[in-house]
Design a protein around this motif. Structure first.
Motif, mmCIF file in Angstrom:
data_model
loop_
_atom_site.group_PDB
_atom_site.id
_atom_site.type_symbol
_atom_site.label_atom_id
_atom_site.label_comp_id
_atom_site.label_asym_id
_atom_site.label_seq_id
_atom_site.Cartn_x
_atom_site.Cartn_y
_atom_site.Cartn_z
ATOM 1 N N GLY A 67 -19.820 131.395 -2.935
ATOM 2 C CA GLY A 67 -18.477 132.734 -3.080
ATOM 3 C C GLY A 67 -17.410 131.886 -2.962
ATOM 4 N N LYS A 68 -16.840 130.645 -2.241
ATOM 5 C CA LYS A 68 -15.555 129.880 -2.220
ATOM 6 C C LYS A 68 -15.159 129.457 -3.532
ATOM 7 C CE LYS A 68 -16.735 127.811 2.446
ATOM 8 N NZ LYS A 68 -15.245 128.921 3.307
ATOM 9 N N ILE A 69 -15.925 128.883 -4.560
ATOM 10 C CA ILE A 69 -15.829 128.552 -5.645
ATOM 11 C C ILE A 69 -15.133 129.989 -6.885
ATOM 12 C CG2 ILE A 69 -16.605 128.035 -7.999
ATOM 13 C CD1 ILE A 69 -15.755 125.279 -6.044
ATOM 14 N N LYS A 70 -16.164 130.520 -6.414
ATOM 15 C CA LYS A 70 -16.126 132.352 -7.192
ATOM 16 C C LYS A 70 -14.893 132.891 -6.261
ATOM 17 C CE LYS A 70 -18.674 132.838 -10.376
ATOM 18 N NZ LYS A 70 -18.337 132.246 -11.197
ATOM 19 N N THR A 71 -14.765 133.254 -5.783
ATOM 20 C CA THR A 71 -13.252 133.197 -5.002
ATOM 21 C C THR A 71 -12.156 132.700 -5.841
ATOM 22 O OG1 THR A 71 -13.750 133.751 -2.795
ATOM 23 C CG2 THR A 71 -11.717 133.831 -3.340
ATOM 24 N N THR A 72 -12.317 131.610 -5.867
ATOM 25 C CA THR A 72 -10.733 130.813 -6.122
ATOM 26 C C THR A 72 -11.014 130.869 -7.809
ATOM 27 O OG1 THR A 72 -10.842 129.555 -4.126
ATOM 28 C CG2 THR A 72 -9.606 128.235 -6.627
ATOM 29 N N GLU A 73 -11.739 131.083 -8.672
ATOM 30 C CA GLU A 73 -12.157 131.281 -9.512
ATOM 31 C C GLU A 73 -11.396 132.691 -9.766
ATOM 32 O OE1 GLU A 73 -15.850 128.238 -11.408
ATOM 33 O OE2 GLU A 73 -15.822 130.538 -10.809
ATOM 34 N N GLU A 74 -11.504 133.590 -9.009
ATOM 35 C CA GLU A 74 -11.026 134.971 -9.918
ATOM 36 C C GLU A 74 -10.024 135.504 -9.729
ATOM 37 O OE1 GLU A 74 -14.219 137.123 -7.346
ATOM 38 O OE2 GLU A 74 -15.798 137.099 -8.156
ATOM 39 N N LEU A 75 -9.579 134.883 -8.417
ATOM 40 C CA LEU A 75 -7.987 134.888 -8.161
ATOM 41 C C LEU A 75 -6.915 134.009 -8.732
ATOM 42 C CD1 LEU A 75 -8.372 134.204 -4.141
ATOM 43 C CD2 LEU A 75 -7.821 136.131 -5.053
ATOM 44 N N ILE A 76 -7.461 132.838 -9.227
ATOM 45 C CA ILE A 76 -6.818 131.731 -10.091
ATOM 46 C C ILE A 76 -6.773 132.797 -11.850
ATOM 47 C CG2 ILE A 76 -6.882 129.614 -11.400
ATOM 48 C CD1 ILE A 76 -7.194 128.912 -8.986
ATOM 49 N N GLY A 77 -8.120 132.910 -12.245
ATOM 50 C CA GLY A 77 -8.666 133.357 -13.438
ATOM 51 C C GLY A 77 -8.797 132.103 -14.004
ATOM 52 N N GLU A 78 -9.349 131.405 -13.499
ATOM 53 C CA GLU A 78 -10.307 129.846 -14.673
ATOM 54 C C GLU A 78 -10.950 129.839 -13.673
ATOM 55 O OE1 GLU A 78 -8.609 128.224 -17.226
ATOM 56 O OE2 GLU A 78 -6.977 129.384 -17.610
ATOM 57 N N LYS A 79 -12.253 129.544 -14.863
ATOM 58 C CA LYS A 79 -13.322 128.138 -13.863
ATOM 59 C C LYS A 79 -13.200 126.867 -13.441
ATOM 60 C CE LYS A 79 -17.159 130.506 -15.424
ATOM 61 N NZ LYS A 79 -17.816 131.544 -14.526
ATOM 62 N N LEU A 80 -13.751 126.699 -12.420
ATOM 63 C CA LEU A 80 -13.408 125.754 -11.582
ATOM 64 C C LEU A 80 -14.759 124.371 -11.942
ATOM 65 C CD1 LEU A 80 -12.054 126.535 -7.829
ATOM 66 C CD2 LEU A 80 -10.622 126.217 -10.260
ATOM 67 N N ILE A 81 -15.458 125.242 -12.194
ATOM 68 C CA ILE A 81 -17.024 124.523 -12.842
ATOM 69 C C ILE A 81 -17.701 124.825 -13.535
ATOM 70 C CG2 ILE A 81 -17.691 123.217 -10.132
ATOM 71 C CD1 ILE A 81 -19.779 125.301 -9.501
ATOM 72 N N GLU A 82 -18.307 124.549 -14.013
ATOM 73 C CA GLU A 82 -19.436 124.859 -15.124
ATOM 74 C C GLU A 82 -21.032 124.194 -15.763
ATOM 75 O OE1 GLU A 82 -17.344 124.851 -18.831
ATOM 76 O OE2 GLU A 82 -17.114 122.597 -18.983
ATOM 77 N N ARG A 83 -21.958 124.797 -15.939
ATOM 78 C CA ARG A 83 -23.031 124.297 -16.192
ATOM 79 C C ARG A 83 -22.828 123.205 -17.072
ATOM 80 N NH1 ARG A 83 -27.295 125.017 -13.748
ATOM 81 N NH2 ARG A 83 -27.607 127.299 -11.881
ATOM 82 N N ALA A 84 -23.949 122.179 -16.244
ATOM 83 C CA ALA A 84 -24.156 120.875 -18.139
ATOM 84 C C ALA A 84 -24.778 121.614 -18.937
ATOM 85 C CB ALA A 84 -24.941 119.728 -17.047
ATOM 86 N N GLU A 85 -24.325 120.782 -19.854
ATOM 87 C CA GLU A 85 -25.192 121.172 -21.010
ATOM 88 C C GLU A 85 -27.164 121.549 -20.885
ATOM 89 O OE1 GLU A 85 -24.024 119.874 -24.779
ATOM 90 O OE2 GLU A 85 -22.948 119.508 -24.601
#
Length: 131
Positions: A67-85
Motif C-alpha cells: 500500500g505504501k509503495i502503490k500510494t507513492t507510485e500513484e502520487l508521483i506517477g512513476e514506478k518505484l519497484i518492478e518484478r524481476a524478469e
C-alpha cells in the motif's frame, strides 16, 4: 537563541548525551508522498529482492508495504519497484525508485548535518547524530 548567561550553574548541570532524531517526509492531501519509511522500504527491497521479505524485515505486513509503495507510485506517477524478469526472482528498484531513494537520502543527510550544526548555536548542549 540560547545565551551562555542563561545556562544554570555548572554544578546543577547533569551530564547527558542527547541524540537528535528527525522525521521528515513529504505529503499531499492524498497521503504520504515520500519519507524515511519509504526510503527504508526501498532499501530493503533492494537488499532482499522481495517486497514480502522487506516488509518482514521492517516489521510490517506485506499488504501495508504494498500500500505504501502503490500510494507513492500513484502520487508521483512513476514506478518505484518492478518484478524481476523471472517472477521467482522477486522485485528490484526501477531506475526512478533508485534515483529518488538516493536523492532523498542525500537531502536528508544534508538537512540533518545543518540541523546538528545549528543546534550548537542555539542549544546549551551538544547533540549527537542518531545512528
Amino acid at each position: 537563541m540560547f545565551k551562555e548567561n542563561d545556562m544554570p550553574a555548572v554544578e546543577s548541570v547533569t551530564p547527558m548525551s542527547p541524540i537528535m532524531r528527525m522525521h521528515l517526509w513529504f505529503e499531499t492531501k492524498e497521503g504520504v508522498l515520500f519519507g524515511l519509511g519509504r526510503l527504508q522500504l526501498l532499501r530493503q527491497v533492494e537488499r532482499c529482492g522481495s517486497l514480502k521479505a522487506a516488509a518482514e524485515t521492517l516489521g510490517m505486513s506485506y499488504r501495508g508495504a504494498w500500500g505504501k509503495i502503490k500510494t507513492t507510485e500513484e502520487l508521483i506517477g512513476e514506478k518505484l519497484i518492478e518484478r524481476a524478469e523471472c517472477r521467482r526472482a522477486g522485485y528490484h528498484l526501477t531506475p526512478f525508485g533508485s534515483g529518488i531513494a538516493k536523492s532523498f537520502d542525500q537531502w536528508y543527510q544534508e538537512v540533518e548535518t545543518f540541523a546538528l550544526s545549528k543546534s550548537r548555536e542555539f542549544l546549551p548542549f551538544s547533540l549527537e547524530k542518531y545512528e
